[in-house]
Design a protein around this motif. Structure first.
Motif, PDB file in Angstrom:
ATOM      1  N   SER A   5       0.809  -1.061  -0.088  1.00  0.00           N
ATOM      2  CA  SER A   5      -0.014   0.116  -0.051  1.00  0.00           C
ATOM      3  C   SER A   5       0.755   1.242   0.023  1.00  0.00           C
ATOM      4  CB  SER A   5      -1.069  -0.064   1.209  1.00  0.00           C
ATOM      5  OG  SER A   5      -0.123  -0.111   2.483  1.00  0.00           O
ATOM      6  N   ARG A   6       1.980   1.327   0.802  1.00  0.00           N
ATOM      7  CA  ARG A   6       2.704   2.603   0.624  1.00  0.00           C
ATOM      8  C   ARG A   6       3.456   2.711  -0.662  1.00  0.00           C
ATOM      9  NH1 ARG A   6       0.004   1.624   4.972  1.00  0.00           N
ATOM     10  NH2 ARG A   6       0.006   3.238   6.475  1.00  0.00           N
ATOM     11  N   VAL A   7       3.908   1.490  -1.073  1.00  0.00           N
ATOM     12  CA  VAL A   7       4.434   1.746  -2.388  1.00  0.00           C
ATOM     13  C   VAL A   7       3.372   2.297  -3.676  1.00  0.00           C
ATOM     14  CG1 VAL A   7       5.448   0.805  -4.436  1.00  0.00           C
ATOM     15  CG2 VAL A   7       6.240   0.069  -2.280  1.00  0.00           C
ATOM     16  N   THR A   8       2.168   1.724  -3.505  1.00  0.00           N
ATOM     17  CA  THR A   8       1.096   2.309  -4.318  1.00  0.00           C
ATOM     18  C   THR A   8       0.954   3.814  -3.932  1.00  0.00           C
ATOM     19  OG1 THR A   8       0.216   0.003  -4.385  1.00  0.00           O
ATOM     20  CG2 THR A   8      -1.233   1.921  -4.884  1.00  0.00           C
ATOM     21  N   TYR A   9       0.760   4.321  -2.544  1.00  0.00           N
ATOM     22  CA  TYR A   9       0.469   5.657  -2.242  1.00  0.00           C
ATOM     23  C   TYR A   9       1.328   6.620  -3.205  1.00  0.00           C
ATOM     24  CZ  TYR A   9      -2.555   3.659   1.314  1.00  0.00           C
ATOM     25  OH  TYR A   9      -3.456   2.816   1.940  1.00  0.00           O
ATOM     26  N   TRP A  10       2.509   6.332  -3.046  1.00  0.00           N
ATOM     27  CA  TRP A  10       3.573   7.132  -3.580  1.00  0.00           C
ATOM     28  C   TRP A  10       3.436   7.141  -5.220  1.00  0.00           C
ATOM     29  CZ3 TRP A  10       7.702   5.279  -6.258  1.00  0.00           C
ATOM     30  CH2 TRP A  10       8.262   4.052  -5.500  1.00  0.00           C
ATOM     31  N   TYR A  11       3.360   5.995  -5.500  1.00  0.00           N
ATOM     32  CA  TYR A  11       3.345   5.497  -7.074  1.00  0.00           C
ATOM     33  C   TYR A  11       2.160   6.212  -7.799  1.00  0.00           C
ATOM     34  CZ  TYR A  11       5.592   3.416 -10.947  1.00  0.00           C
ATOM     35  OH  TYR A  11       6.206   3.330 -12.113  1.00  0.00           O
ATOM     36  N   MET A  12       1.280   6.173  -7.137  1.00  0.00           N
ATOM     37  CA  MET A  12       0.052   6.937  -7.814  1.00  0.00           C
ATOM     38  C   MET A  12      -0.167   8.197  -7.963  1.00  0.00           C
ATOM     39  SD  MET A  12      -3.146   6.439  -4.899  1.00  0.00           S
ATOM     40  CE  MET A  12      -3.210   7.489  -3.288  1.00  0.00           C
ATOM     41  N   MET A  13       0.791   8.880  -7.265  1.00  0.00           N
ATOM     42  CA  MET A  13       1.137  10.395  -7.714  1.00  0.00           C
ATOM     43  C   MET A  13       1.225  10.575  -9.091  1.00  0.00           C
ATOM     44  SD  MET A  13       0.604  11.992  -4.994  1.00  0.00           S
ATOM     45  CE  MET A  13      -0.525  10.900  -4.598  1.00  0.00           C
ATOM     46  N   ASN A  14       1.606   9.437  -9.964  1.00  0.00           N
ATOM     47  CA  ASN A  14       1.601   9.600 -11.581  1.00  0.00           C
ATOM     48  C   ASN A  14       0.352   9.941 -11.826  1.00  0.00           C
ATOM     49  OD1 ASN A  14       4.403   8.632 -12.536  1.00  0.00           O
ATOM     50  ND2 ASN A  14       3.790   6.952 -11.324  1.00  0.00           N
ATOM     51  N   GLY A  15      -0.966   9.588 -11.136  1.00  0.00           N
ATOM     52  CA  GLY A  15      -1.983   9.881 -11.626  1.00  0.00           C
ATOM     53  C   GLY A  15      -2.525  11.212 -11.123  1.00  0.00           C
ATOM     54  N   ALA A  16      -2.050  11.619  -9.897  1.00  0.00           N
ATOM     55  CA  ALA A  16      -2.173  12.911  -9.541  1.00  0.00           C
ATOM     56  C   ALA A  16      -1.743  14.012 -10.094  1.00  0.00           C
ATOM     57  CB  ALA A  16      -1.839  12.895  -7.737  1.00  0.00           C
ATOM     58  N   GLN A  17      -0.469  13.870 -10.483  1.00  0.00           N
ATOM     59  CA  GLN A  17       0.272  14.887 -11.393  1.00  0.00           C
ATOM     60  C   GLN A  17      -0.597  15.045 -12.660  1.00  0.00           C
ATOM     61  OE1 GLN A  17       1.962  15.372 -14.194  1.00  0.00           O
ATOM     62  NE2 GLN A  17       2.001  13.180 -15.178  1.00  0.00           N
ATOM     63  N   GLN A  18      -1.382  13.873 -13.116  1.00  0.00           N
ATOM     64  CA  GLN A  18      -2.238  14.410 -14.235  1.00  0.00           C
ATOM     65  C   GLN A  18      -3.401  15.286 -14.114  1.00  0.00           C
ATOM     66  OE1 GLN A  18      -1.894  13.350 -17.569  1.00  0.00           O
ATOM     67  NE2 GLN A  18      -0.118  12.173 -17.548  1.00  0.00           N
ATOM     68  N   ILE A  19      -3.723  14.943 -12.903  1.00  0.00           N
ATOM     69  CA  ILE A  19      -5.008  15.702 -12.542  1.00  0.00           C
ATOM     70  C   ILE A  19      -4.473  17.531 -12.195  1.00  0.00           C
ATOM     71  CG2 ILE A  19      -6.796  16.252 -10.971  1.00  0.00           C
ATOM     72  CD1 ILE A  19      -6.780  13.053 -10.485  1.00  0.00           C
ATOM     73  N   VAL A  20      -3.759  17.333 -11.277  1.00  0.00           N
ATOM     74  CA  VAL A  20      -2.970  18.683 -10.918  1.00  0.00           C
ATOM     75  C   VAL A  20      -2.199  19.445 -11.985  1.00  0.00           C
ATOM     76  CG1 VAL A  20      -1.814  20.015  -9.239  1.00  0.00           C
ATOM     77  CG2 VAL A  20      -3.089  18.055  -8.335  1.00  0.00           C
ATOM     78  N   GLY A  21      -1.338  18.696 -12.682  1.00  0.00           N
ATOM     79  CA  GLY A  21      -0.584  19.104 -13.825  1.00  0.00           C
ATOM     80  C   GLY A  21      -1.506  19.471 -14.924  1.00  0.00           C
ATOM     81  N   GLY A  22      -2.612  18.833 -15.035  1.00  0.00           N
ATOM     82  CA  GLY A  22      -3.692  19.062 -16.205  1.00  0.00           C
ATOM     83  C   GLY A  22      -4.158  20.356 -15.964  1.00  0.00           C
ATOM     84  N   LEU A  23      -4.729  20.655 -14.711  1.00  0.00           N
ATOM     85  CA  LEU A  23      -5.297  21.931 -14.208  1.00  0.00           C
ATOM     86  C   LEU A  23      -4.450  23.006 -14.163  1.00  0.00           C
ATOM     87  CD1 LEU A  23      -7.613  23.320 -13.080  1.00  0.00           C
ATOM     88  CD2 LEU A  23      -7.073  22.684 -10.840  1.00  0.00           C
ATOM     89  N   LEU A  24      -3.172  22.920 -13.845  1.00  0.00           N
ATOM     90  CA  LEU A  24      -2.171  23.899 -13.809  1.00  0.00           C
ATOM     91  C   LEU A  24      -1.720  24.241 -15.063  1.00  0.00           C
ATOM     92  CD1 LEU A  24       0.247  22.981 -10.418  1.00  0.00           C
ATOM     93  CD2 LEU A  24      -1.575  24.920 -10.643  1.00  0.00           C
ATOM     94  N   ALA A  25      -1.464  23.179 -16.023  1.00  0.00           N
ATOM     95  CA  ALA A  25      -1.153  23.680 -17.553  1.00  0.00           C
ATOM     96  C   ALA A  25      -2.236  24.525 -18.109  1.00  0.00           C
ATOM     97  CB  ALA A  25      -0.774  22.250 -18.189  1.00  0.00           C
ATOM     98  N   PHE A  26      -3.455  24.136 -17.790  1.00  0.00           N
ATOM     99  CA  PHE A  26      -4.795  24.788 -18.428  1.00  0.00           C
ATOM    100  C   PHE A  26      -4.279  26.254 -17.764  1.00  0.00           C
ATOM    101  CE2 PHE A  26      -8.714  26.680 -17.731  1.00  0.00           C
ATOM    102  CZ  PHE A  26      -9.392  26.401 -19.042  1.00  0.00           C
TER     103      PHE A  26
END
Length: 543
Positions: free
Chosen positions: A215-236
């Motif tokens: 679970s700990r590895v998954t928590y930090w690895y799923m930041m790949n998805g979080a960056q798409q959300i936050v990165g997409g909004l910031l890039a917009f």
């Protein structure tokens, strides 16, 4: 005072934390002096080989196994999460969003401003994929030196300095005017960022119990998805910048770089290097944090280089299965990551602003995939079967991308959904990393296995963008056909891996049933002796 039960009932044991001069009990604080004076003798009496244990670990590892209550273990885990997991999650988020800047900037004017477009067309030139590939070529060469260093220096301090370095390099991207400048900046960025994931594998095995690591590895690895959300909004938001001294993509790089620098300074101050060196915790809690990972049997720390463990790593089928999983998952990941916005905008016909926002949906899907995979692992304790289940949607999505026409609005939407579900295979990449942290014992062996793993990881990432040929745009049939080949090979590797680990566990169970004490040691007295998983017959693999 913690609620503990000691497996060894001998109240005369100097390592027993509950003795008292008057009534057979005394406080943990009172026993500290005798513990420090006699830990060597106590470890040797317990059957452990003190000379094989790292001297820092030996100060906190008792000879008798201490059974920690569930409530106490939860309290300790929450303390560790606050200091360690928060840093790992935030660090990986910053690294993911930093790497995503090239994908977002690809439709924000960077290729035009740096001369990377094919003259007279609206297509990216053949130099563009190399801006991703060069990162992973750099990682390929520095991965083993990095792992060697990580095993021998204060890991949190090294991580903090690395974050500061990559933040400064990322900010310098804004000053690049041509392909040569970008290649230099991207190569240096790869060297600085190569510390991150290997350090996290070491930290996960050092601080967390085996059942917590997935679970700990998954928590930090799923930041790949979080960056798409936050990165997409910031890039917009950055895309809306039309005037001023800097272009929108330059603001993007500058802002992310400066934030990374300040966070690196925070890591240097906040994060402890190990349970033994954690000044933020009491001495009692440090002892308990070491004790709670005893049954991992993968060791915590050992700075002695052992050449026999290098041979063990190179001849262990495990090593090459982890490497194969990374190669087969990163090759598609890297290409899809570099060309994500190009595929959505160019191939599927969405506008620039729509593409930036649709990246947020992709990020949400990645998070759902990773969280659901770790939930299934927790529920059924089946890592390899979960991997296989999540590869199936990747086959389906890729085949649909290659066969559905791209003419009507409905087909645009269908192709977009097909593109999303191809990312399901990411669960295999994440679970592979968590299995590696749980299944590999011996610090020298672990450093070699992790290095080989990330060499293959960087190789896949380096090749990934190259299969997206400019002549094959906008549908990229060659690239997607290559991905199907990767998924097929991944299935073969996972099936073999499951068979191999199951077979090893059965052999050890047979030894235990035959009365071999070393194969059934409930006190795990050799847990901190830096034995490899193959040297320790008491070790059982997770699969």
């Amino acid at each position: 005072m913690s609620n503990l039960e000691v497996a060894d009932p001998d109240i005369n044991n100097p390592l027993h934390p509950h003795q008292d001069d008057a009534a057979g009990k005394r406080s943990f604080h009172d026993v500290e002096i005798s513990r420090k004076e006699s830990h060597v003798d106590g470890l040797e009496k317990s059957g452990a080989h003190y000379d094989k244990i790292d001297h820092e670990v030996a100060k906190y590892a008792g000879g008798a196994r201490i059974a920690i209550t569930t409530e106490e273990s939860t309290r300790l885990r929450k303390m560790i999460d606050k200091r360690v997991l928060v840093v790992m999650i935030t660090t990986y988020f910053l690294q993911a969003i930093d790497k995503g800047t090239m994908s977002f900037s690809s439709i924000m004017g960077l290729p035009q401003d740096t001369g990377l477009m094919i003259p007279g067309t609206s297509k990216l030139g053949p130099q563009w994929p190399w801006l991703t590939t060069c990162i992973y070529i750099a990682i390929l060469f520095v991965e083993y030196p990095q792992n060697y260093i990580i095993a021998r220096v204060p890991v949190a301090k090294y991580l903090g300095f690395s974050i500061i370095a990559w933040g400064a390099i990322l900010a310098c991207h804004a000053a690049c005017k041509n392909f040569a400048g970008l290649v230099v900046a991207r190569t240096l960025l790869g060297i600085a960022e190569s510390t991150c994931q290997p350090a996290f594998v070491v930290l996960s095995s050092m601080w967390y119990r085996r059942e917590e690591q997935a679970s700990r590895v998954t928590y930090w690895y799923m930041m790949n998805g979080a960056q798409q959300i936050v990165g997409g909004l910031l890039a917009f938001c950055f895309t809306l910048i039309k005037t001023g001294p800097l272009k929108s993509w330059q603001w993007l790089f500058m802002s992310y770089g400066i934030v990374s620098i300040f966070f690196g300074l925070f890591v240097l101050w906040w994060m402890p290097d190990s349970p033994m060196r954690a000044k933020c915790f009491s001495e009692e809690d440090k002892h308990l944090m070491v004790e709670r990972v005893r049954d991992n049997q993968t060791g915590m720390q050992n700075r002695t280089f052992k050449k026999e463990q290098v041979y063990d790593a190179l001849t262990d089928p495990q090593t090459w299965c982890y490497a194969g999983i990374q190669l087969c998952t990163t090759l598609p990941t890297s290409g899809l990551g570099s060309f994500a916005n190009i595929i959505i905008s160019g191939s599927l016909g969405f506008s620039v602003l729509q593409t930036q926002l649709l990246a947020m949906v992709l990020g949400a899907y990645i998070i759902i995939v990773l969280l659901s995979s770790v939930w299934l692992v927790k529920k059924w304790n089946q890592n390899t079967l979960t991997m296989l289940g999540f590869v199936i949607p990747s086959f389906v999505g890729t085949i649909l991308l290659m066969t559905i026409p791209n003419e009507t609005t409905a087909q645009h939407v269908g192709l977009l959904l097909s593109y999303y579900i191809t990312l399901s295979f990411w669960s295999a990449q994440t679970l592979g990393l968590s299995m590696m942290s749980r299944n590999v014992g011996g610090q020298t062996k672990k450093s070699v296995v992790v290095a080989i793993n990330f060499i293959f990881w960087s190789t896949g990432n380096a090749i990934g963008p190259q299969v997206f040929l400019a002549t094959d745009a906008p549908r990229y049939f060659i690239a997607f056909a290559t991905h199907i080949g990767c998924y097929a090979l991944l299935v073969i590797i996972i099936l073999y891996f499951r068979w191999y680990l199951t077979r090893q566990n059965k052999k050890r169970d047979q030894l235990a049933a035959a009365g071999v004490a070393e194969a059934h040691d409930e006190n795990m007295v050799h847990a901190f002796e830096d034995l490899t998983d193959r040297e320790n017959p008491n070790f059982r693999y997770v699969y």
